[in-house]
Write an enzyme that holds these catalytic residues in place. Sequence first.
Site, PDB file in Angstrom:
ATOM      1  N   GLY A  51       0.788  -1.236   0.000  1.00 49.49           N
ATOM      2  CA  GLY A  51       0.000   0.000   0.000  1.00 49.49           C
ATOM      3  C   GLY A  51       0.813   1.276   0.000  1.00 49.49           C
ATOM      4  O   GLY A  51       0.400   2.283   0.561  1.00 49.49           O
ATOM      5  N   GLY A  72       2.435   2.435  -3.031  1.00 42.56           N
ATOM      6  CA  GLY A  72       2.707   2.868  -4.402  1.00 42.56           C
ATOM      7  C   GLY A  72       3.861   2.158  -5.073  1.00 42.56           C
ATOM      8  O   GLY A  72       4.346   2.600  -6.104  1.00 42.56           O
ATOM      9  N   GLY A 106       3.631  -0.985  -6.140  1.00 35.92           N
ATOM     10  CA  GLY A 106       3.109  -2.027  -7.023  1.00 35.92           C
ATOM     11  C   GLY A 106       3.046  -3.410  -6.412  1.00 35.92           C
ATOM     12  O   GLY A 106       3.083  -4.410  -7.136  1.00 35.92           O
ATOM     13  N   SER A 107       2.914  -3.466  -5.082  1.00 30.93           N
ATOM     14  CA  SER A 107       2.903  -4.766  -4.410  1.00 30.93           C
ATOM     15  C   SER A 107       1.788  -5.687  -4.936  1.00 30.93           C
ATOM     16  O   SER A 107       2.033  -6.861  -5.223  1.00 30.93           O
ATOM     17  CB  SER A 107       2.772  -4.510  -2.901  1.00 30.93           C
ATOM     18  OG  SER A 107       2.028  -5.476  -2.287  1.00 30.93           O
ATOM     19  N   ASP A 147       0.267  -0.141 -13.504  1.00 31.75           N
ATOM     20  CA  ASP A 147       1.012  -0.993 -12.559  1.00 31.75           C
ATOM     21  C   ASP A 147       1.233  -2.391 -13.134  1.00 31.75           C
ATOM     22  O   ASP A 147       2.365  -2.884 -13.178  1.00 31.75           O
ATOM     23  CB  ASP A 147       0.255  -1.114 -11.225  1.00 31.75           C
ATOM     24  CG  ASP A 147       0.465   0.082 -10.331  1.00 31.75           C
ATOM     25  OD1 ASP A 147       0.847   1.143 -10.850  1.00 31.75           O
ATOM     26  OD2 ASP A 147       0.225  -0.031  -9.106  1.00 31.75           O
TER      27      ASP A 147
HETATM   28  O1  PMV Z   1      -1.181   2.184  -6.748  1.00 33.72           O
HETATM   29  P1  PMV Z   1      -0.197   3.276  -6.932  1.00 33.72           P
HETATM   30  O2  PMV Z   1       0.119   4.023  -5.699  1.00 33.72           O
HETATM   31  O3  PMV Z   1       0.979   2.865  -7.737  1.00 33.72           O
HETATM   32  O4  PMV Z   1      -0.914   4.390  -7.840  1.00 33.72           O
HETATM   33  C1  PMV Z   1      -1.339   4.079  -9.104  1.00 33.72           C
HETATM   34  C2  PMV Z   1      -1.250   5.270  -9.961  1.00 33.72           C
HETATM   35  C3  PMV Z   1      -2.529   6.057 -10.152  1.00 33.72           C
HETATM   36  O5  PMV Z   1      -2.301   6.822 -11.331  1.00 33.72           O
HETATM   37  C4  PMV Z   1      -2.765   6.998  -8.984  1.00 33.72           C
HETATM   38  C5  PMV Z   1      -3.744   5.169 -10.342  1.00 33.72           C
HETATM   39  C6  PMV Z   1      -3.752   4.384 -11.633  1.00 33.72           C
HETATM   40  O6  PMV Z   1      -4.584   3.475 -11.720  1.00 33.72           O
HETATM   41  O7  PMV Z   1      -2.976   4.661 -12.542  1.00 33.72           O
END
Ligand code: PMV
Length: 314
Positions: free
Chosen positions: A100, A102, A104-105, A149
């Site tokens: 959680g 960011g 990409g876990s 991701d």
């Molecule tokens: O899950 P995270 O923290 O890597 O965020 C994803 C990136 C966002 O642009 C905020 C959401 C998305 O689906 O692209």
Amino acid sequence: MKNVQATAPGKIILFGEHAVVYGRPAIAVPVTDVRARVGLQTTGSGKGFRIIAADLGRDYLLVDAESDDPLATIVQIALKHLGQTVPDATLTVTSTIPLGRGLGSGAAVSTAIVRALGQFFEYNLPPADVSDLAYEVEKLHHGTPSGIDNTVVAFEQPVYFAKGRPIRRIRVGQPLTLVIGDTGIVSPTRETVGDLRRRRQAEPECYEGYFDEIEVLVDQAKVALEQGLPGLPAIGKLMNENQELLESLGVSSPELEQLIKAARQAGSPGAKLSGAGWGGNMIALIPARPEVITAVTKALADAGATGVIVTELR
Ligand code: PMV
């Protein structure tokens, strides 16, 4: 007896998070220093498919899983794609990717599970298929994910990504060094994305304007990244500009800004939040000189970072 192992890397978004949900491009890179690891072993015990996720303190049977369980969901989706029935086996999941934040876990765990099942059934799954399968689970995590991701994690290459367009690989001119600083704050992507959606609905023109500005700098960043080291000052400047726009979007936070400021003061030409914001990680570009790496790492720790990763972007 079959016994297979598969892994998948973490990731960071270098430029364009959030705007990417609204069709603009974004740039993401794999972080191979942290990984999700999956083992899959036949048991022959007649007990069905068991999932052990020790990091999450979970040990359960596929048949008993909740309908929105992400691990069980990716197993079922992958089995269906492979045209296989549930084997008598144990799936073990571990990960060094903080949850959680960011990095990409979720996408990495899904990708490693799909890869393990592909190997188990001796099926050579192309990255595009792995990415599409992992995307189904991203919807559980994120609600309305852009797909960046699962794409960067499954392809394991720097990507210039825009929804519905062919994926473009970025060839970084020369390796660049990045420091990733963790605020230690868990921030569910679903919440920041949902909050921004409500604000955009109230003032579409204002937010579309920010997204357009982000698109311009993502395109400039692609060119600068392809130059590599000579592009370093330009990349740093673009990161700082992207951070300003993320602040305007309302997805930054005092904790992120404290780390960003500390990194810049210690010699980083550019730093920004990475991913959904409100918590999670920030990234700082740095010249690959040992004294700068040490100074920025120390500055981040002093400013409250709960974890620091130094990684090479290549
Ligand atoms: O899950 P995270 O923290 O890597 O965020 C994803 C990136 C966002 O642009 C905020 C959401 C998305 O689906 O692209």
